[in-house]
Design a protein around this motif. Structure first.
Motif, PDB file in Angstrom:
ATOM      1  N   TRP A   1      -8.835  64.820   8.531  1.00 16.42           N
ATOM      2  CA  TRP A   1      -9.204  64.895   9.933  1.00 16.42           C
ATOM      3  C   TRP A   1      -8.046  65.428  10.766  1.00 16.42           C
ATOM      4  CZ3 TRP A   1     -12.348  59.999  11.778  1.00 16.42           C
ATOM      5  CH2 TRP A   1     -13.523  59.924  11.028  1.00 16.42           C
ATOM      6  N   LEU A   2      -6.851  64.929  10.491  1.00 17.60           N
ATOM      7  CA  LEU A   2      -5.677  65.322  11.282  1.00 17.60           C
ATOM      8  C   LEU A   2      -5.415  66.820  11.164  1.00 17.60           C
ATOM      9  CD1 LEU A   2      -2.411  63.262  11.533  1.00 17.60           C
ATOM     10  CD2 LEU A   2      -2.314  65.732  11.372  1.00 17.60           C
ATOM     11  N   LEU A   3      -5.342  67.317   9.928  1.00 12.23           N
ATOM     12  CA  LEU A   3      -5.050  68.731   9.717  1.00 12.23           C
ATOM     13  C   LEU A   3      -6.186  69.622  10.205  1.00 12.23           C
ATOM     14  CD1 LEU A   3      -3.326  68.445   6.242  1.00 12.23           C
ATOM     15  CD2 LEU A   3      -2.253  69.168   8.379  1.00 12.23           C
ATOM     16  N   PHE A  14      -0.878  82.084   1.999  1.00 10.44           N
ATOM     17  CA  PHE A  14      -0.465  80.709   2.303  1.00 10.44           C
ATOM     18  C   PHE A  14      -1.563  79.715   1.939  1.00 10.44           C
ATOM     19  CE2 PHE A  14      -0.715  77.254   5.462  1.00 10.44           C
ATOM     20  CZ  PHE A  14       0.439  76.555   5.122  1.00 10.44           C
ATOM     21  N   LEU A  15      -2.818  80.032   2.324  1.00  7.29           N
ATOM     22  CA  LEU A  15      -3.932  79.134   2.011  1.00  7.29           C
ATOM     23  C   LEU A  15      -4.120  79.008   0.495  1.00  7.29           C
ATOM     24  CD1 LEU A  15      -6.524  80.262   4.720  1.00  7.29           C
ATOM     25  CD2 LEU A  15      -5.085  78.210   4.725  1.00  7.29           C
ATOM     26  N   PHE A  19      -0.883  65.890   2.176  1.00  2.85           N
ATOM     27  CA  PHE A  19      -0.925  67.266   2.663  1.00  2.85           C
ATOM     28  C   PHE A  19      -2.329  67.844   2.704  1.00  2.85           C
ATOM     29  CE2 PHE A  19       3.371  66.700   0.987  1.00  2.85           C
ATOM     30  CZ  PHE A  19       4.130  67.173   2.042  1.00  2.85           C
ATOM     31  N   SER A  20      -3.305  67.146   2.124  1.00  3.79           N
ATOM     32  CA  SER A  20      -4.689  67.615   2.066  1.00  3.79           C
ATOM     33  C   SER A  20      -4.742  68.991   1.380  1.00  3.79           C
ATOM     34  CB  SER A  20      -5.297  67.675   3.467  1.00  3.79           C
ATOM     35  OG  SER A  20      -6.684  67.944   3.393  1.00  3.79           O
ATOM     36  N   SER A  21      -5.789  69.763   1.647  1.00  7.04           N
ATOM     37  CA  SER A  21      -5.929  71.105   1.084  1.00  7.04           C
ATOM     38  C   SER A  21      -6.963  71.861   1.915  1.00  7.04           C
ATOM     39  CB  SER A  21      -6.377  71.037  -0.379  1.00  7.04           C
ATOM     40  OG  SER A  21      -7.688  70.506  -0.477  1.00  7.04           O
ATOM     41  N   PRO A  22      -6.956  73.194   1.856  1.00  6.33           N
ATOM     42  CA  PRO A  22      -7.936  73.956   2.631  1.00  6.33           C
ATOM     43  C   PRO A  22      -9.383  73.592   2.315  1.00  6.33           C
ATOM     44  CG  PRO A  22      -6.177  75.395   1.891  1.00  6.33           C
ATOM     45  CD  PRO A  22      -5.946  74.074   1.231  1.00  6.33           C
ATOM     46  N   SER A  23      -9.669  73.365   1.040  1.00  4.74           N
ATOM     47  CA  SER A  23     -11.054  73.034   0.677  1.00  4.74           C
ATOM     48  C   SER A  23     -11.467  71.690   1.249  1.00  4.74           C
ATOM     49  CB  SER A  23     -11.196  73.022  -0.845  1.00  4.74           C
ATOM     50  OG  SER A  23     -10.326  72.072  -1.435  1.00  4.74           O
ATOM     51  N   LYS A  24     -10.567  70.711   1.241  1.00  2.00           N
ATOM     52  CA  LYS A  24     -10.889  69.407   1.814  1.00  2.00           C
ATOM     53  C   LYS A  24     -11.078  69.495   3.318  1.00  2.00           C
ATOM     54  CE  LYS A  24      -8.694  66.374  -1.613  1.00  2.00           C
ATOM     55  NZ  LYS A  24      -7.676  65.308  -1.828  1.00  2.00           N
ATOM     56  N   ILE A  25     -10.270  70.320   3.964  1.00  2.00           N
ATOM     57  CA  ILE A  25     -10.407  70.491   5.407  1.00  2.00           C
ATOM     58  C   ILE A  25     -11.746  71.131   5.755  1.00  2.00           C
ATOM     59  CG2 ILE A  25      -9.486  71.754   7.393  1.00  2.00           C
ATOM     60  CD1 ILE A  25      -6.705  71.367   6.186  1.00  2.00           C
ATOM     61  N   VAL A  26     -12.154  72.126   4.968  1.00  2.00           N
ATOM     62  CA  VAL A  26     -13.449  72.780   5.196  1.00  2.00           C
ATOM     63  C   VAL A  26     -14.591  71.789   4.988  1.00  2.00           C
ATOM     64  CG1 VAL A  26     -15.026  74.541   4.333  1.00  2.00           C
ATOM     65  CG2 VAL A  26     -12.607  75.093   4.633  1.00  2.00           C
ATOM     66  N   LEU A  27     -14.516  70.979   3.924  1.00  3.56           N
ATOM     67  CA  LEU A  27     -15.553  69.984   3.662  1.00  3.56           C
ATOM     68  C   LEU A  27     -15.599  68.933   4.769  1.00  3.56           C
ATOM     69  CD1 LEU A  27     -15.105  69.431  -0.194  1.00  3.56           C
ATOM     70  CD2 LEU A  27     -16.984  70.621   0.970  1.00  3.56           C
ATOM     71  N   CYS A  28     -14.432  68.541   5.251  1.00  2.00           N
ATOM     72  CA  CYS A  28     -14.376  67.581   6.352  1.00  2.00           C
ATOM     73  C   CYS A  28     -15.011  68.170   7.608  1.00  2.00           C
ATOM     74  CB  CYS A  28     -12.923  67.179   6.601  1.00  2.00           C
ATOM     75  SG  CYS A  28     -12.684  66.075   8.004  1.00  2.00           S
ATOM     76  N   SER A  59      -8.075  68.967  12.768  1.00  2.00           N
ATOM     77  CA  SER A  59      -7.941  69.004  14.230  1.00  2.00           C
ATOM     78  C   SER A  59      -6.847  69.976  14.649  1.00  2.00           C
ATOM     79  CB  SER A  59      -7.630  67.602  14.763  1.00  2.00           C
ATOM     80  OG  SER A  59      -8.646  66.687  14.406  1.00  2.00           O
ATOM     81  N   ILE A  60      -5.736  69.985  13.914  1.00  2.00           N
ATOM     82  CA  ILE A  60      -4.641  70.903  14.232  1.00  2.00           C
ATOM     83  C   ILE A  60      -5.079  72.352  14.046  1.00  2.00           C
ATOM     84  CG2 ILE A  60      -2.343  71.662  13.500  1.00  2.00           C
ATOM     85  CD1 ILE A  60      -1.710  68.745  12.874  1.00  2.00           C
ATOM     86  N   VAL A  61      -5.813  72.621  12.959  1.00  2.00           N
ATOM     87  CA  VAL A  61      -6.305  73.980  12.717  1.00  2.00           C
ATOM     88  C   VAL A  61      -7.255  74.417  13.832  1.00  2.00           C
ATOM     89  CG1 VAL A  61      -7.724  75.390  11.182  1.00  2.00           C
ATOM     90  CG2 VAL A  61      -6.004  73.878  10.216  1.00  2.00           C
ATOM     91  N   ILE A  62      -8.133  73.511  14.260  1.00  2.00           N
ATOM     92  CA  ILE A  62      -9.072  73.844  15.338  1.00  2.00           C
ATOM     93  C   ILE A  62      -8.318  74.121  16.632  1.00  2.00           C
ATOM     94  CG2 ILE A  62     -10.942  72.951  16.780  1.00  2.00           C
ATOM     95  CD1 ILE A  62     -11.935  71.414  14.345  1.00  2.00           C
ATOM     96  N   LEU A  63      -7.267  73.347  16.910  1.00  2.00           N
ATOM     97  CA  LEU A  63      -6.454  73.583  18.109  1.00  2.00           C
ATOM     98  C   LEU A  63      -5.788  74.957  18.059  1.00  2.00           C
ATOM     99  CD1 LEU A  63      -4.748  70.120  18.746  1.00  2.00           C
ATOM    100  CD2 LEU A  63      -6.384  71.293  20.231  1.00  2.00           C
ATOM    101  N   CYS A  64      -5.308  75.340  16.881  1.00  2.00           N
ATOM    102  CA  CYS A  64      -4.702  76.673  16.733  1.00  2.00           C
ATOM    103  C   CYS A  64      -5.715  77.770  17.015  1.00  2.00           C
ATOM    104  CB  CYS A  64      -4.126  76.832  15.329  1.00  2.00           C
ATOM    105  SG  CYS A  64      -2.688  75.800  14.970  1.00  2.00           S
ATOM    106  N   ILE A  65      -6.906  77.621  16.450  1.00  2.00           N
ATOM    107  CA  ILE A  65      -7.961  78.617  16.674  1.00  2.00           C
ATOM    108  C   ILE A  65      -8.366  78.653  18.144  1.00  2.00           C
ATOM    109  CG2 ILE A  65     -10.349  79.223  16.115  1.00  2.00           C
ATOM    110  CD1 ILE A  65      -9.865  78.006  13.335  1.00  2.00           C
ATOM    111  N   MET A  66      -8.469  77.472  18.765  1.00  2.00           N
ATOM    112  CA  MET A  66      -8.830  77.404  20.178  1.00  2.00           C
ATOM    113  C   MET A  66      -7.781  78.082  21.044  1.00  2.00           C
ATOM    114  SD  MET A  66      -9.612  74.001  22.490  1.00  2.00           S
ATOM    115  CE  MET A  66     -10.850  73.436  21.313  1.00  2.00           C
TER     116      MET A  66
END
Length: 278
Positions: free
Chosen positions: A245-247, A43-44, A61-70, A249-256
């Motif tokens: 930032w939004l995505l 999926f990633l 929709f952003s992207s995994p790499s952008k989320i990691v950099l953010c 935050s959602i990923v961090i909430l899922c991991i949490m």
């Protein structure tokens, strides 16, 4: 001699079957874990490739790499720790309060049948009420403070938790309770010796559900009454169109959520193992 030689053969045969069973179980778990990882990374990968090729709009929709950099940039300025720490603190406090209060109130309802019959319809109504409707009211009553968010987190889980625990307390076998009373025990003895120990699986199961519900309630509260936290970060980033930032935050909430659930599952396993060896 024939009898003596037959016993070792039987032992070898049984151990071989056990070995094959364990081997199949290990293979099964390997397949399941591999499939999960394959789905996740697949999926990633598709998300990243689609974003880079322009199949999807990377701004929306952003992207995994952008989320990691953010995420990395917020680690460097240490702002992400403030948001994660605040949400985690509010979730754990609301979860602990829900657990303690629900056990105490369920015990009180079990002791008083009249009180349980009076309060049950109110608990059902409050449990059915959309908790997001309570958040603005809590802000008016308590102000925009962490206490408001903790109460919002509690409101999502506490009524259902009380009902579930009370139902578990009432489902204890009547014969066992009669035995306690026949031997001269009081109602408190029945509670401590039968009801509470017999409801431990229900209490732990409730805790597994409540940790996720408290997290949901805290995020709802942070949407409306916070200046820190992942919920605040989600609502702020949606307003200024910072989708990374939004995505994130959602990923961090899922991991949490997964981490907190896994922690309770680990504690459950340790408790069951300890009881097994007693």
């Amino acid at each position: 001699m024939s009898n003596g030689s037959s016993h070792p053969v039987a032992k070898v045969s049984i151990s071989e079957r056990q070995y094959q069973f364990l081997k199949r179980q290990k293979h099964h778990h390997f397949i399941v874990k591999s499939a999960r990882l394959l789905l996740l990374f697949g999926f990633l990968f598709l998300w990243e490739v689609s974003s880079r090729l322009g199949i999807i709009d990377s701004f929306i929709f952003s992207s995994p790499s952008k989320i990691v950099l953010c995420f990395w940039s917020m680690i460097l300025d240490k702002s992400i720790f403030t948001h994660i720490g605040m949400t985690l603190y509010e979730t754990l406090v609301s979860f602990l309060l829900v657990t303690i209060i629900s056990i105490l109130l369920s015990t009180l309802l079990w002791f008083s049948r009249k009180l349980s019959e009076i309060s049950e319809p109110f608990l059902v109504v409050l449990n059915s009420l959309p908790k997001s409707a309570l958040a603005p009211l809590l802000i008016v009553w308590l102000g925009a403070t962490p206490t408001t968010i903790i109460v919002a987190g509690m409101s999502v889980a506490i009524f259902g938790s009380i009902l579930n625990l009370y139902t578990s307390f009432m489902s204890v076998e009547e014969e066992t309770l009669k035995l306690i009373y026949t031997l001269g025990g009081k109602r408190r003895h029945a509670l401590m010796k039968v009801v509470i120990p017999g409801s431990v699986p229900a209490i732990i199961s409730n805790m597994k559900v409540n940790i996720g519900l408290c997290l949901v309630g805290v995020v709802i509260g942070e949407f409306l009454a916070a200046r820190n936290g992942l919920g605040y970060l989600i609502i702020y980033s949606s307003q200024v169109f910072k989708m990374d930032w939004l995505l994130m935050s959602i990923v961090i909430l899922c991991i949490m959520a997964m981490a907190l659930y896994s922690l309770i599952a680990f504690l459950e396993k340790r408790l069951l193992d300890r009881n097994q060896f007693k």
